[in-house]
Structure formats: structure tokens, C-alpha cells
Enzyme design. Sequence first.
Site: not given
Length: 360
Positions: A205, A229, A308, A311, A342
Site C-alpha cells: 500500500r 493491522k 492503488h 497494487r 482478484y
Amino acid sequence: MNIQKGIDRGKLDEKVIHMPWFVQQFIDYKLPDLSPSTLLEYVRDYEQFFGWLRAEGLSQAESNKDVTLQELEVLHMESIVSYRLHLGTRTQGTNSRVTVSRKLSSLRSLFHYLSQIAEDEHFYPLLKRNIMAKVEVKRIHKPKDTAAKLKGKILEEDELNEFVAYIHEHYRKDIENNKQALHAFEMNRERDACIASLILNSGLRVSEVVNLNIDDLDLANKMLYVYRKGNNEETFKTPVYFREQARDDLMEYMNLRTTRYRTPKREKALFIALPNGATEGKRMTKRAIQAMIIKYAKRFGKPYLTVHKLRHSFATDYYLQNDIYKTKEQLGHASTETTEIYAHLTDKTMSEAIERRTET
């Protein structure tokens, strides 16, 4: 605490003191479980909501800090419907359906806390009537829908390498008549190509890229340590692997990081910028990286490309070679539901692959 988290915690502390006491109490309650970045968004949502209440005459408060619990208790459903319309249809700064849903979810969280968890001195709920409990917040982010929006807007197959090569070599030709742009490019070519390469070969990210320090880099093992996280929003450092091409680009950039950007020894950031007129380099910002990718993407013929989407480009390519669980771990998703994007993006590729006959 990582860099961005520390910045957001400072902004949160500055803003929350201008909120009503019960919002401050709610933020304190949530601090152990949610990141400062998430809570900062909550507070911004409450600023907007309280400001709207005052503008509509639904609160007599002179400032957001003076909005009362009693004013929240007597809100009608009609008022909430009007606020939803305000968010979605106002002429300036109209919010997307996803943003409207998120802002309403923020309000639901606050109202739930006030009516179900927080108590007054007599053990009664702080909020006797919760109007937000009647509001249905529909889930907007469906993997299949997100995948449909991304189709045709990410890099595929050879384009991943071609984009990095364009930054390395071919962008120069497109700006050769602009001396100022050419100078900036020559200054930052290796760094910019390295950042694009790293994201396209690891799926990091942009916030993770910004927070990287030189001590987080393990070139020998093609690995970086990044803050991510867990399920309970607790931040921890975890290893993330990258492909061989990214190692080559990182080595090229590292050879000039200190001298070209006049980087002082105390600066531990991996990616450095040297602003005009500055005597020493400092950590690149999230905004600078985003603007940099957009600049190259437009000239590359992919104006819709963002950090993004780089990514997403990596993730789609990676998923074709690995299962959903490995992809989830590589990207740092909390659940495989997010990774399902995906699976939908690669439907066409997989259907074509099964029709191809293997040579004997």
C-alpha cells in the site's frame, strides 16, 4: 507507532477537543481497538454531521462542541433521510455511495455506543432513543462489483514491466523539450522507477511505502518489514516479500539515496525527496508518491492508473500464480472476502487458460 499513525494521532488529538464531551468519551473508548487514522475519519464525519444539524436548525448549539445528547434523541427519521440526501446530492463535493455509506456507519457506531454501552451516574444509557438504529447501511463493497470497476484499468501481464521501463527510459523522450521537467526527471528517475517497481512486485500500500525505513529492508532475502493491522486493528510489523526485479531497482536507488538527496544520517526513511531550495532530503509524502505515479501514468497512456491500481495490478498477477490464501497474506487483507476481487478479475484469464490445449 509508525510515522503516519503518529501524524494521525496528533491530528485526532487536535480535533477531538472541539467535539462534544460524549464524542470525546466515545473516542477514548475506541482508542485501544481502532487506529488513529480510522478515528480521525470518525471525527471528521461527526464534524460534518453536527455542522449540518446546526445549519438546519436541528441544534441550537453555537459550535459543534455544544451539540447536546437531547438534540440527538429527538431527531426524526425524516432528518436522517435529509442528511443522507445532502451527502449524496449536494452540488459541491458530492460523495460517492461508498462514502455516504461509510459516513452513516460512523454515526451508527457513535449512536450505538451512546445508547447501548455508555451509562450516566444512575446506570441509564446516555442516549435514550437511537434514531440511527433504524437506518440500514447497505454494504457497498462487493468483490464482484469492485472487480467490474477495475477491469481494463489496471496493468496486465507485460504491462507491469513496461510501466517501470517507461519510467526508467522512455519518459525522457516525452518531456525532452521541457527543461524544468527534464531536470526533475533526471534527479528522481531511479527513485521513481524503484517505487513503481516495488509496488508492482510486492503489492504494498502507498502508506506502507511511505513508512518504510532503511532498516526495514532486507535485500539479501528480498524482504521488507512493514506495519500492518491485525483483526483487532492492532498494528504490528510483518515481513513482506518482493520479486527479483524490485531488488535490482532497490539496489540502484540505494546507491544514490544519500548523496543525490543530501540525506542526513538521522533520516531513516527509505524513500527521500529533496524539495527545491532545501539543503537536505527528507521522507517522501504520500501525496508526492500519488502525484508521481499519476504523472507517469498519463504519459504512459493509462490516465486512470493510480498507486492503488498498481497494487491491484500486482495482486491480479500474483493471484494467477498462487491461491487465494497466499494472496491474502501477501496483501495483508483481514479476510479472504476482500481478496475475492482478484478471483473475479482473473475469471476471463482462467477461462481462456482452460481452453488452451497443452502441447504433447
